[in-house]
Design an enzyme around this catalytic site. Structure first.
Site, PDB file in Angstrom:
ATOM      1  N   ILE A 141       0.827  -1.201   0.000  1.00 62.51           N
ATOM      2  CA  ILE A 141       0.000   0.000   0.000  1.00 62.51           C
ATOM      3  C   ILE A 141       0.865   1.256   0.000  1.00 62.51           C
ATOM      4  O   ILE A 141       1.971   1.258   0.532  1.00 62.51           O
ATOM      5  CB  ILE A 141      -0.975  -0.009   1.212  1.00 62.51           C
ATOM      6  CG1 ILE A 141      -1.961   1.164   1.143  1.00 62.51           C
ATOM      7  CG2 ILE A 141      -0.231  -0.059   2.535  1.00 62.51           C
ATOM      8  CD1 ILE A 141      -3.127   1.067   2.128  1.00 62.51           C
ATOM      9  N   CYS A 142       0.342   2.303  -0.606  1.00 61.26           N
ATOM     10  CA  CYS A 142       0.920   3.637  -0.565  1.00 61.26           C
ATOM     11  C   CYS A 142       2.271   3.680  -1.275  1.00 61.26           C
ATOM     12  O   CYS A 142       2.359   3.489  -2.480  1.00 61.26           O
ATOM     13  CB  CYS A 142       1.000   4.102   0.887  1.00 61.26           C
ATOM     14  SG  CYS A 142       1.303   5.861   1.109  1.00 61.26           S
ATOM     15  N   HIS A 143       3.366   3.928  -0.558  1.00 59.86           N
ATOM     16  CA  HIS A 143       4.706   3.993  -1.144  1.00 59.86           C
ATOM     17  C   HIS A 143       5.397   2.625  -1.196  1.00 59.86           C
ATOM     18  O   HIS A 143       6.512   2.521  -1.717  1.00 59.86           O
ATOM     19  CB  HIS A 143       5.582   4.972  -0.352  1.00 59.86           C
ATOM     20  CG  HIS A 143       5.240   6.405  -0.601  1.00 59.86           C
ATOM     21  ND1 HIS A 143       4.171   7.023   0.009  1.00 59.86           N
ATOM     22  CD2 HIS A 143       5.813   7.336  -1.394  1.00 59.86           C
ATOM     23  CE1 HIS A 143       4.111   8.280  -0.391  1.00 59.86           C
ATOM     24  NE2 HIS A 143       5.086   8.498  -1.249  1.00 59.86           N
TER      25      HIS A 143
ATOM     26  N   SER B  90      -3.037  -0.853  -2.847  1.00 55.33           N
ATOM     27  CA  SER B  90      -3.946   0.255  -2.572  1.00 55.33           C
ATOM     28  C   SER B  90      -3.153   1.547  -2.501  1.00 55.33           C
ATOM     29  O   SER B  90      -1.919   1.530  -2.445  1.00 55.33           O
ATOM     30  CB  SER B  90      -4.716   0.043  -1.266  1.00 55.33           C
ATOM     31  OG  SER B  90      -5.796  -0.844  -1.455  1.00 55.33           O
ATOM     32  N   ARG B  91      -3.889   2.680  -2.456  1.00 56.67           N
ATOM     33  CA  ARG B  91      -3.258   3.995  -2.571  1.00 56.67           C
ATOM     34  C   ARG B  91      -2.845   4.625  -1.246  1.00 56.67           C
ATOM     35  O   ARG B  91      -1.705   5.061  -1.104  1.00 56.67           O
ATOM     36  CB  ARG B  91      -4.216   4.962  -3.284  1.00 56.67           C
ATOM     37  CG  ARG B  91      -4.645   4.499  -4.658  1.00 56.67           C
ATOM     38  CD  ARG B  91      -5.760   5.343  -5.191  1.00 56.67           C
ATOM     39  NE  ARG B  91      -6.938   5.205  -4.317  1.00 56.67           N
ATOM     40  CZ  ARG B  91      -8.151   5.620  -4.598  1.00 56.67           C
ATOM     41  NH1 ARG B  91      -8.369   6.249  -5.724  1.00 56.67           N
ATOM     42  NH2 ARG B  91      -9.144   5.440  -3.760  1.00 56.67           N
TER      43      ARG B  91
END
Length: 189
Positions: free
Chosen positions: A111-113, A160-161
């Site tokens: 997720i994310c970075h 996911s973001r």
């Protein structure tokens, strides 16, 4: 879905992992009956952050990356946080650990970075995934297709973001871990 008997690894940087992106997926796996091992560059305490700036909770690291193998686990979670993700991708042992999950066809959730680590492990080529929006160009340059969606599942890879996407991310990673190995993922690793 139950994860009874499943062993899941979750990564955390010594400092800089985004707290909700670590704590919520860990809790989701444990609530589904899975056994979670916290892994970092070394044992000790790991300091998390919220929004990459505000101090979060401190978590105990169960195992150092030098003392584990992907063969010991059924799945892997890689939380984000700009500083934490950058720290994790700088470790050759950690990158090899991530690559080994793909080679074995085991599910991975990022997720994310966290996709920075996937890029470093050369595991985004030919895949569709999402991330924090600033990684879109990095993913495209590494041969992946970036999409702006809450959660994306591609051959055992769940992405996911941001923390806003955690409910969907956690639900899909539990499903992926419950499904087990993905033959297509191993073939593309």
């Amino acid at each position: 879905m139950t994860l009874q008997g499943k062993k899941i690894a979750i990564l955390i940087a010594p400092r800089g992992t985004e707290e909700p992106e670590f704590a919520q997926p860990k809790a989701a796996v444990e609530q589904a009956g899975g056994d979670v091992t916290v892994i970092s560059l070394e044992t000790g305490d790991a300091e998390t952050f919220n929004n990459d700036l505000d101090p979060g909770k401190t978590f105990v690291v169960d195992k150092a990356i030098a003392d584990v193998s992907a063969a010991d686990f059924d799945g892997l979670i890689i939380p984000g946080g700009c500083v934490g993700a950058d720290t994790l991708r700088s470790s050759e042992k950690l990158v090899a650990f991530v690559r080994d999950f793909f080679a074995a066809g085991k599910p991975v959730a990022a997720i994310c970075h966290a996709p920075w680590t996937l890029i470093e492990a050369d595991q985004v080529r030919g895949r569709t995934l999402t991330s924090f929006p600033t990684l879109a160009t990095d993913i495209r340059n590494a041969g992946g297709t970036w999409v702006d969606q809450e959660v994306v599942v591609d051959q055992g890879l769940v992405t996911s973001r941001t923390p806003d996407d955690l409910p969907a991310f956690c639900a899909r990673l539990v499903e992926a871990f419950g499904e087990g190995k993905h033959v297509a993922q191993a073939e593309n690793a």
